[in-house]
Scaffold this motif. Sequence first.
Motif, PDB file in Angstrom:
ATOM      1  N   CYS A  53     -42.320  10.280  11.715  1.00 47.53           N
ATOM      2  CA  CYS A  53     -41.438  11.423  11.446  1.00 47.53           C
ATOM      3  C   CYS A  53     -42.255  12.617  10.949  1.00 47.53           C
ATOM      4  O   CYS A  53     -42.026  13.756  11.364  1.00 47.53           O
ATOM      5  CB  CYS A  53     -40.391  11.058  10.402  1.00 47.53           C
ATOM      6  SG  CYS A  53     -39.250   9.789  10.957  1.00 47.53           S
ATOM      7  N   ASN A  70     -42.853  16.280  12.794  1.00 52.66           N
ATOM      8  CA  ASN A  70     -42.639  17.541  12.105  1.00 52.66           C
ATOM      9  C   ASN A  70     -43.893  18.413  12.178  1.00 52.66           C
ATOM     10  O   ASN A  70     -43.824  19.611  12.446  1.00 52.66           O
ATOM     11  CB  ASN A  70     -42.250  17.281  10.651  1.00 52.66           C
ATOM     12  CG  ASN A  70     -41.954  18.562   9.909  1.00 52.66           C
ATOM     13  OD1 ASN A  70     -41.178  19.386  10.372  1.00 52.66           O
ATOM     14  ND2 ASN A  70     -42.590  18.735   8.771  1.00 52.66           N
ATOM     15  N   THR A 110     -44.298  20.046  15.590  1.00 49.36           N
ATOM     16  CA  THR A 110     -43.449  21.220  15.802  1.00 49.36           C
ATOM     17  C   THR A 110     -43.993  22.421  15.039  1.00 49.36           C
ATOM     18  O   THR A 110     -43.928  23.543  15.537  1.00 49.36           O
ATOM     19  CB  THR A 110     -41.990  20.960  15.396  1.00 49.36           C
ATOM     20  OG1 THR A 110     -41.936  20.580  14.024  1.00 49.36           O
ATOM     21  CG2 THR A 110     -41.366  19.889  16.256  1.00 49.36           C
ATOM     22  N   ARG A 111     -44.536  22.198  13.869  1.00 49.21           N
ATOM     23  CA  ARG A 111     -45.122  23.299  13.091  1.00 49.21           C
ATOM     24  C   ARG A 111     -46.329  23.899  13.791  1.00 49.21           C
ATOM     25  O   ARG A 111     -46.615  25.082  13.645  1.00 49.21           O
ATOM     26  CB  ARG A 111     -45.532  22.815  11.703  1.00 49.21           C
ATOM     27  CG  ARG A 111     -44.362  22.424  10.831  1.00 49.21           C
ATOM     28  CD  ARG A 111     -44.808  22.013   9.463  1.00 49.21           C
ATOM     29  NE  ARG A 111     -45.283  23.187   8.744  1.00 49.21           N
ATOM     30  CZ  ARG A 111     -45.876  23.125   7.559  1.00 49.21           C
ATOM     31  NH1 ARG A 111     -46.079  21.961   6.977  1.00 49.21           N
ATOM     32  NH2 ARG A 111     -46.281  24.225   6.969  1.00 49.21           N
ATOM     33  N   CYS A 157     -42.034  17.877  19.430  1.00 45.29           N
ATOM     34  CA  CYS A 157     -41.905  16.841  18.399  1.00 45.29           C
ATOM     35  C   CYS A 157     -42.093  15.451  19.006  1.00 45.29           C
ATOM     36  O   CYS A 157     -42.522  14.523  18.332  1.00 45.29           O
ATOM     37  CB  CYS A 157     -40.572  16.952  17.678  1.00 45.29           C
ATOM     38  SG  CYS A 157     -39.141  16.590  18.704  1.00 45.29           S
ATOM     39  N   GLY A 169     -40.903  23.778   9.691  1.00 51.52           N
ATOM     40  CA  GLY A 169     -40.515  22.725  10.630  1.00 51.52           C
ATOM     41  C   GLY A 169     -39.163  22.150  10.273  1.00 51.52           C
ATOM     42  O   GLY A 169     -38.415  22.704   9.481  1.00 51.52           O
ATOM     43  N   CYS A 170     -38.849  20.978  10.816  1.00 56.34           N
ATOM     44  CA  CYS A 170     -37.517  20.408  10.630  1.00 56.34           C
ATOM     45  C   CYS A 170     -37.407  19.545   9.380  1.00 56.34           C
ATOM     46  O   CYS A 170     -36.335  19.139   8.998  1.00 56.34           O
ATOM     47  CB  CYS A 170     -37.109  19.621  11.868  1.00 56.34           C
ATOM     48  SG  CYS A 170     -38.278  18.308  12.293  1.00 56.34           S
ATOM     49  N   MET A 171     -38.517  19.197   8.737  1.00 58.72           N
ATOM     50  CA  MET A 171     -38.494  18.402   7.500  1.00 58.72           C
ATOM     51  C   MET A 171     -39.235  19.153   6.417  1.00 58.72           C
ATOM     52  O   MET A 171     -40.187  19.846   6.673  1.00 58.72           O
ATOM     53  CB  MET A 171     -39.201  17.066   7.714  1.00 58.72           C
ATOM     54  CG  MET A 171     -38.585  16.170   8.705  1.00 58.72           C
ATOM     55  SD  MET A 171     -39.601  14.702   8.807  1.00 58.72           S
ATOM     56  CE  MET A 171     -38.699  13.794   9.990  1.00 58.72           C
TER      57      MET A 171
END
Length: 157
Positions: free
Chosen positions: A83, A87, A90-91, A96, A154-156
Motif C-alpha cells: 500500500c 502511494n 502515485t506521488r 499505483c 498522494g492517496c495515503m
Amino acid sequence: MEQVKCESNPSDQPPQYSLPHTTTTMGGTYGSSPYSPPAQYSHTTIITAPVSQQMDRSLWSSGLCACMTECSSCLLTAFCTVCFTANLATRMGESCLYGYCCAPHFASTARPYFRGKENIVGSLAGDCCIGFWCGCCNICQISRELDRRGYPKGCMC
C-alpha cells in the motif's frame, strides 16, 4: 553532345591536394612522406562544444534509518508495504498498480530514478545495495524526501 567549359575564379574552388609519394613493393604500398596540405591553403576550422556546467548536487535531507522522524511512513511500510509503495508510486507520477503489483521492483528502481531526477549525491551500486538490503528504510527515506521537496501527498497520509 557539346562540351561546355566553365571558367571560375581559383579562390572560389577548394584547394586540390595531391597524394603523398608512394612506393610499391611485393609486400604492399608504403607512403614515403607524411600528408601535408599545400602552403597556400590556410583556412582553419575550429569546432567547439559547450562545456557542461557543474550542477549543484544535494544530499538526502534525512538519513536512511531516520524512520522515527516520521512514524506514520515507518508503520505503513512495516505493516502494509504494498500500500505504501503504491502511494509512493502515485506521488512520483507512476501508476499505483506499478507500486502495488511490483513493489520489490519499484522499491529498487525508485531510488536511482529519484536521485537522478533531483540530482542527489550517490551511486547506482549504493542504490542497488540499499534497495536490496534496506528496502523498507529506502522507501521511507524517499517518502521523507518527497515531503521535504514539496511533492503532493498522494492517496495515503
